[in-house]
Design a protein around this motif. Structure first.
Motif, PDB file in Angstrom:
ATOM      1  N   LEU A 143       0.853  -1.186   0.000  1.00  0.00           N
ATOM      2  CA  LEU A 143       0.000   0.000   0.000  1.00  0.00           C
ATOM      3  C   LEU A 143       0.890   1.237   0.000  1.00  0.00           C
ATOM      4  N   THR A 144       0.389   2.326  -0.542  1.00  0.00           N
ATOM      5  CA  THR A 144       1.146   3.572  -0.590  1.00  0.00           C
ATOM      6  C   THR A 144       0.569   4.559   0.415  1.00  0.00           C
ATOM      7  N   TYR A 145       1.437   5.218   1.150  1.00  0.00           N
ATOM      8  CA  TYR A 145       1.036   6.263   2.111  1.00  0.00           C
ATOM      9  C   TYR A 145       1.754   7.552   1.761  1.00  0.00           C
ATOM     10  N   ASP A 146       1.091   8.670   1.989  1.00  0.00           N
ATOM     11  CA  ASP A 146       1.670   9.997   1.763  1.00  0.00           C
ATOM     12  C   ASP A 146       1.502  10.848   3.020  1.00  0.00           C
ATOM     13  N   ILE A 147       2.491  11.663   3.292  1.00  0.00           N
ATOM     14  CA  ILE A 147       2.376  12.760   4.256  1.00  0.00           C
ATOM     15  C   ILE A 147       2.511  14.034   3.430  1.00  0.00           C
ATOM     16  N   GLN A 148       1.454  14.796   3.331  1.00  0.00           N
ATOM     17  CA  GLN A 148       1.496  16.049   2.564  1.00  0.00           C
ATOM     18  C   GLN A 148       2.203  17.122   3.376  1.00  0.00           C
ATOM     19  N   LEU A 149       3.149  17.793   2.763  1.00  0.00           N
ATOM     20  CA  LEU A 149       3.908  18.841   3.432  1.00  0.00           C
ATOM     21  C   LEU A 149       3.656  20.181   2.773  1.00  0.00           C
TER      22      LEU A 149
END
Length: 149
Positions: A143-149
């Motif tokens: 699975l892919t996870y993102d933390i938006q900055l």
């Protein structure tokens, strides 16, 4: 109509590349403007940058597809891989083999460089592309996870 001719992106491709890349962004409902495309184009045209571009051509030599890829380090495997960032084929040329040819060229580059894998992600609902990808590669369980900055 079959598309199988792939070559590196060239400076003369800028206008057509920009059209296709803008269409790619619209497909994914991604906010992108001309300034952002100009930044990506600058990266692609800089030989010192790792991001590379390819184009697929139809039988008349027209650019009908684009792909961007780059090497990435794989610490656990102690190797490098190729990451396919972007792939887009003009809707009127889908089903011609353009996507397969672009991915095939990236695979050839990876093999030539001794890289261990070609990897990419796509949207779960990108069914048409996934039909191609399912023929060419193995779908992973990751699975892919993102933390938006």
């Amino acid at each position: 109509m079959s598309t199988s001719n792939v070559r590196p992106l060239e400076s003369e491709d800028k206008e057509r590349w920009s059209e296709l890349y803008a269409a790619y962004a619209r497909f994914y409902n991604s906010t992108q403007n001309g300034e952002m495309r100009e930044q990506v184009w600058t990266w692609l045209m800089d030989d010192a940058n790792e991001l590379k571009g390819l184009v697929a051509l139809d039988k008349k030599g027209n650019v009908v597809g684009i792909a961007h890829y780059r090497p990435f380090l794989r610490p656990l495997a102690a190797s490098k891989g190729a990451f396919l960032d972007d792939l887009f084929v003009d809707p009127s040329h889908r089903g011609t083999g353009a996507a397969e040819a672009l991915i095939g060229e990236i695979k050839a580059v990876a093999e030539k460089n001794g890289w261990s894998i070609v990897r990419w992600v796509t949207a779960d609902n990108n069914y048409r592309a996934r039909a191609v990808y399912d023929r060419l590669a193995r779908k992973t369980d990751w699975l892919t996870y993102d933390i938006q900055l």
